[in-house]
Scaffold this motif. Sequence first.
Motif, PDB file in Angstrom:
ATOM      1  N   GLU A  22       6.693   0.903   3.902  1.00 40.81           N
ATOM      2  CA  GLU A  22       7.444  -0.094   3.140  1.00 40.81           C
ATOM      3  C   GLU A  22       6.812  -1.470   3.279  1.00 40.81           C
ATOM      4  OE1 GLU A  22      11.455   0.081   4.453  1.00 40.81           O
ATOM      5  OE2 GLU A  22      11.854   2.037   3.539  1.00 40.81           O
ATOM      6  N   PHE A  25       3.851  -1.511   1.104  1.00 42.34           N
ATOM      7  CA  PHE A  25       4.328  -1.616  -0.277  1.00 42.34           C
ATOM      8  C   PHE A  25       4.674  -3.066  -0.605  1.00 42.34           C
ATOM      9  CE2 PHE A  25       7.815  -1.846  -3.302  1.00 42.34           C
ATOM     10  CZ  PHE A  25       7.353  -1.068  -4.354  1.00 42.34           C
ATOM     11  N   ASP A  26       5.432  -3.704   0.264  1.00 40.40           N
ATOM     12  CA  ASP A  26       5.853  -5.085   0.026  1.00 40.40           C
ATOM     13  C   ASP A  26       4.651  -6.027  -0.069  1.00 40.40           C
ATOM     14  OD1 ASP A  26       8.499  -4.332   0.044  1.00 40.40           O
ATOM     15  OD2 ASP A  26       8.822  -4.869   2.146  1.00 40.40           O
ATOM     16  N   GLN A  29       2.663  -4.810  -3.629  1.00 35.65           N
ATOM     17  CA  GLN A  29       3.294  -4.459  -4.899  1.00 35.65           C
ATOM     18  C   GLN A  29       3.008  -5.469  -6.013  1.00 35.65           C
ATOM     19  OE1 GLN A  29       7.585  -4.463  -5.000  1.00 35.65           O
ATOM     20  NE2 GLN A  29       7.770  -5.992  -3.384  1.00 35.65           N
ATOM     21  N   GLN A  51       4.172   2.549  -9.929  1.00 33.41           N
ATOM     22  CA  GLN A  51       4.895   3.589  -9.209  1.00 33.41           C
ATOM     23  C   GLN A  51       4.004   4.802  -8.960  1.00 33.41           C
ATOM     24  OE1 GLN A  51       8.207   5.393 -11.328  1.00 33.41           O
ATOM     25  NE2 GLN A  51       9.305   5.738  -9.414  1.00 33.41           N
ATOM     26  N   PHE A  54       1.506   4.064  -6.117  1.00 31.68           N
ATOM     27  CA  PHE A  54       2.095   4.103  -4.781  1.00 31.68           C
ATOM     28  C   PHE A  54       2.468   5.532  -4.377  1.00 31.68           C
ATOM     29  CE2 PHE A  54       2.817  -0.533  -5.223  1.00 31.68           C
ATOM     30  CZ  PHE A  54       2.316  -0.924  -3.984  1.00 31.68           C
ATOM     31  N   TYR A  58       1.001   7.353  -1.108  1.00 29.93           N
ATOM     32  CA  TYR A  58       1.859   7.964  -0.095  1.00 29.93           C
ATOM     33  C   TYR A  58       1.456   9.420   0.152  1.00 29.93           C
ATOM     34  CZ  TYR A  58       6.107   9.345   2.377  1.00 29.93           C
ATOM     35  OH  TYR A  58       6.986   9.811   3.325  1.00 29.93           O
TER      36      TYR A  58
END
Length: 202
Positions: A22, A25-26, A29, A51, A54, A58
């Motif tokens: 996360e 991601f932050d 993004q 999306q 990501f 992952y």
Amino acid sequence: MTPEEEKRLVKAAQGGSERAFEALFDANQKLVYNLALKLTGSPDDALDVSQEAFIKAYKNLAAFRFESRFSAWLYRLTYNAAMDFLKKSKPAVSLTQEDGEGDEQELVIPDSSPGPEELVERDDIRRAVREAVAALPDDKREILIMREFSGMSYGDIAAALGLEEGTVKSRIARARSALAEILVKAGTFERVSRSNKLKGGK
């Protein structure tokens, strides 16, 4: 985020830490979305591409071997996801082309009249640039987009593509030159010498 912090988070995420992913991601993004938006030209499509990038990151995180920065790897995934998307739809790409060769020349968008005619001309220019970018060979198109659209550093591009930094710089220069030639031949841009511009030319 420093390279050391990024590496620590990636290792934690590889170990199963959702919080670490996360954080990655932050941190990325906005840049991923901006690149996807430049490539697709649509906020909705950019969200879908982001999306997808990501999700791929992952799912493939365990295979990441730290041969480049995670952010550079993620940008490459974003580029690939956008290219897959654009194969299924009409691309909408805009690009401001600049001369990075130091050859005393630059590309200039022709003047246009205000009002509806100007809007039509701008659409024509965007379409011409989009077609010119699409006409570039894959290697030139990819490296130009990575530099001009995402603002990736030469070092990150080199790491993402497995190239020497000097090779990246020369390939970007050749890609810019190739794009310029396409646009000049199409009459989209004019090639104006800087010396003439200094004498009062536009």
